[in-house]
Design a protein around this motif. Structure first.
Motif, PDB file in Angstrom:
ATOM      1  N   VAL A  25       0.587  -1.448  -0.091  1.00 37.57           N
ATOM      2  CA  VAL A  25       0.124  -0.158   0.077  1.00 37.57           C
ATOM      3  C   VAL A  25       1.107   0.870   0.054  1.00 37.57           C
ATOM      4  CG1 VAL A  25      -1.799   0.882   0.775  1.00 37.57           C
ATOM      5  CG2 VAL A  25      -1.739  -1.069   1.218  1.00 37.57           C
ATOM      6  N   ALA A  26       0.682   2.178  -0.975  1.00 40.37           N
ATOM      7  CA  ALA A  26       1.866   2.938  -1.104  1.00 40.37           C
ATOM      8  C   ALA A  26       0.705   4.430  -0.980  1.00 40.37           C
ATOM      9  CB  ALA A  26       2.213   2.811  -2.126  1.00 40.37           C
ATOM     10  N   GLN A  27       1.592   5.545  -1.698  1.00 40.03           N
ATOM     11  CA  GLN A  27       0.672   6.893  -1.580  1.00 40.03           C
ATOM     12  C   GLN A  27       0.323   7.418  -3.052  1.00 40.03           C
ATOM     13  OE1 GLN A  27       3.919   6.625   0.122  1.00 40.03           O
ATOM     14  NE2 GLN A  27       4.289   8.005   1.624  1.00 40.03           N
ATOM     15  N   ASP A  28      -0.591   8.154  -3.055  1.00 39.62           N
ATOM     16  CA  ASP A  28      -0.731   8.969  -4.133  1.00 39.62           C
ATOM     17  C   ASP A  28       0.220   8.786  -4.612  1.00 39.62           C
ATOM     18  OD1 ASP A  28      -2.379  10.648  -5.936  1.00 39.62           O
ATOM     19  OD2 ASP A  28      -2.617  12.268  -5.144  1.00 39.62           O
ATOM     20  N   HIS A  76      -2.887   5.480  -3.468  1.00 39.69           N
ATOM     21  CA  HIS A  76      -4.006   6.414  -2.909  1.00 39.69           C
ATOM     22  C   HIS A  76      -4.541   6.924  -3.501  1.00 39.69           C
ATOM     23  CE1 HIS A  76      -5.328   9.936   0.204  1.00 39.69           C
ATOM     24  NE2 HIS A  76      -5.774   9.214   0.405  1.00 39.69           N
ATOM     25  N   LEU A  77      -5.810   6.988  -3.570  1.00 39.37           N
ATOM     26  CA  LEU A  77      -6.282   8.075  -4.524  1.00 39.37           C
ATOM     27  C   LEU A  77      -6.676   7.046  -6.121  1.00 39.37           C
ATOM     28  CD1 LEU A  77      -5.598  11.402  -2.847  1.00 39.37           C
ATOM     29  CD2 LEU A  77      -7.621   9.809  -2.748  1.00 39.37           C
ATOM     30  N   TRP A  78      -5.802   6.282  -6.222  1.00 38.95           N
ATOM     31  CA  TRP A  78      -6.214   5.293  -7.836  1.00 38.95           C
ATOM     32  C   TRP A  78      -7.656   5.327  -7.931  1.00 38.95           C
ATOM     33  CZ3 TRP A  78      -2.283   4.952 -10.913  1.00 38.95           C
ATOM     34  CH2 TRP A  78      -2.263   3.597 -11.887  1.00 38.95           C
ATOM     35  N   PRO A  79      -7.658   5.979  -9.528  1.00 38.61           N
ATOM     36  CA  PRO A  79      -8.900   5.835  -9.718  1.00 38.61           C
ATOM     37  C   PRO A  79      -9.516   4.540 -10.362  1.00 38.61           C
ATOM     38  CG  PRO A  79      -7.430   6.772 -11.646  1.00 38.61           C
ATOM     39  CD  PRO A  79      -6.325   6.366 -10.377  1.00 38.61           C
ATOM     40  N   ASN A  81     -10.487   0.690 -10.405  1.00 40.91           N
ATOM     41  CA  ASN A  81     -10.924  -0.263  -9.413  1.00 40.91           C
ATOM     42  C   ASN A  81     -10.407  -0.040  -7.624  1.00 40.91           C
ATOM     43  OD1 ASN A  81     -10.916  -2.463 -10.821  1.00 40.91           O
ATOM     44  ND2 ASN A  81      -8.782  -2.185 -11.101  1.00 40.91           N
ATOM     45  N   GLN A  82     -11.892   1.540  -7.388  1.00 41.75           N
ATOM     46  CA  GLN A  82     -11.367   1.823  -5.524  1.00 41.75           C
ATOM     47  C   GLN A  82     -12.023   0.958  -5.152  1.00 41.75           C
ATOM     48  OE1 GLN A  82     -12.275   6.361  -6.068  1.00 41.75           O
ATOM     49  NE2 GLN A  82     -10.078   6.780  -6.100  1.00 41.75           N
ATOM     50  N   ILE A  83     -11.464   1.591  -4.038  1.00 32.82           N
ATOM     51  CA  ILE A  83     -12.286   0.950  -2.308  1.00 32.82           C
ATOM     52  C   ILE A  83     -12.119   2.194  -1.434  1.00 32.82           C
ATOM     53  CG2 ILE A  83     -11.749  -0.712   0.328  1.00 32.82           C
ATOM     54  CD1 ILE A  83     -10.756  -2.375  -1.590  1.00 32.82           C
ATOM     55  N   THR A  84     -13.127   2.418  -0.610  1.00 24.05           N
ATOM     56  CA  THR A  84     -13.650   3.384   0.378  1.00 24.05           C
ATOM     57  C   THR A  84     -13.780   2.092   0.784  1.00 24.05           C
ATOM     58  OG1 THR A  84     -14.414   5.142  -1.248  1.00 24.05           O
ATOM     59  CG2 THR A  84     -14.806   5.276   1.227  1.00 24.05           C
ATOM     60  N   PHE A  85     -12.655   2.126   2.715  1.00 22.17           N
ATOM     61  CA  PHE A  85     -12.306   1.578   3.897  1.00 22.17           C
ATOM     62  C   PHE A  85     -13.398   2.323   5.024  1.00 22.17           C
ATOM     63  CE2 PHE A  85      -8.903  -0.472   1.950  1.00 22.17           C
ATOM     64  CZ  PHE A  85      -9.705  -1.575   1.686  1.00 22.17           C
ATOM     65  N   TYR A 127      -7.969  14.875  -0.204  1.00 24.26           N
ATOM     66  CA  TYR A 127      -7.160  13.166   0.179  1.00 24.26           C
ATOM     67  C   TYR A 127      -7.907  12.556   0.812  1.00 24.26           C
ATOM     68  CZ  TYR A 127      -4.638  17.443  -1.822  1.00 24.26           C
ATOM     69  OH  TYR A 127      -4.358  18.212  -2.673  1.00 24.26           O
ATOM     70  N   ASP A 128      -8.982  12.392   0.622  1.00 28.93           N
ATOM     71  CA  ASP A 128     -10.033  11.811   1.443  1.00 28.93           C
ATOM     72  C   ASP A 128      -9.004   9.983   1.472  1.00 28.93           C
ATOM     73  OD1 ASP A 128     -11.489   9.234   2.832  1.00 28.93           O
ATOM     74  OD2 ASP A 128     -13.354  10.181   1.764  1.00 28.93           O
ATOM     75  N   ASN A 129      -8.912   9.953   3.604  1.00 23.31           N
ATOM     76  CA  ASN A 129      -7.294   9.238   3.672  1.00 23.31           C
ATOM     77  C   ASN A 129      -8.139   7.265   3.669  1.00 23.31           C
ATOM     78  OD1 ASN A 129      -8.776   8.373   6.245  1.00 23.31           O
ATOM     79  ND2 ASN A 129      -7.827   9.113   7.089  1.00 23.31           N
ATOM     80  N   ARG A 130      -9.142   7.276   3.269  1.00 27.32           N
ATOM     81  CA  ARG A 130     -10.142   5.904   2.757  1.00 27.32           C
ATOM     82  C   ARG A 130     -10.031   5.413   1.627  1.00 27.32           C
ATOM     83  NH1 ARG A 130     -15.715   7.048   4.344  1.00 27.32           N
ATOM     84  NH2 ARG A 130     -15.034   8.778   2.879  1.00 27.32           N
TER      85      ARG A 130
END
Length: 171
Positions: A25-28, A76-79, A81-85, A127-130
């Motif tokens: 898991v990495a940054q945007d 993070h924020l990859w457009p 296959n998104q997941i909002t945890f 920058y929603d961290n979820r």
């Protein structure tokens, strides 16, 4: 300052091979708010998945650990296959702390960010961290979209939703 892109890639490739993560898991890719080191780490995280799995790349770590295939990469924020945890679920493995509580605690240790004006909030930020996207997978796309480890420890069709406990009724 770390020796250039090649040196950073060699280091991260070695970490993948040594510690054998199933998921990274990495940054945007845009560095959240343009932070150059975040951008570098996101790019490196992607590049090193292939490098770590390739024989002969970066011989020191290859000779010491062999190859390793990371199965999933979330950015993070990859457009795609998104997941909002939901970071408000108490985690048994973390003594009941929630993901949000752990993130706030970890951010407090990030001393170089104290004066940035940034903070960890649940929502309400661009920058929603979820929000994460599945940028790479060898095990298939997420369907449940509730766990970074989906498809890692589950065999196809093995996940069963826990039936909710019925609400008590008056006797």
């Amino acid at each position: 300052n770390a020796g250039g892109k090649t040196k950073v890639r060699e280091w991260v490739t070695g970490l993948y091979r040594q510690y054998q993560p199933e998921v990274v898991v990495a940054q945007d890719k845009d560095g959240e708010y343009g932070h150059k080191q975040h951008m570098m780490i996101a790019e490196t995280a992607q590049d090193c998945i292939e490098l770590a799995a390739t024989e002969g790349e970066y011989l020191d770590s290859f000779m010491k650990y062999g190859t390793w295939q990371v199965k999933k990469l979330y950015l993070h924020l990859w457009p795609e296959n998104q997941i909002t945890f939901d970071w408000n679920i108490p985690l048994v493995s973390m003594n009941g702390s929630t993901g949000l509580e752990l993130a706030i605690e970890a951010y407090a240790l990030h001393k170089t960010q104290e004066a940035s004006g940034m903070s960890v909030t649940e929502t309400g930020s661009e920058y929603d961290n979820r929000v994460f996207g599945l940028a790479y997978t060898t095990v298939g796309e997420d369907i449940r979209k509730d766990d970074f480890l989906e498809n890692i420890y589950d065999s196809v069709g093995s996940f069963q939703e826990i039936e909710p406990t019925p609400a008590p009724t008056p006797a």
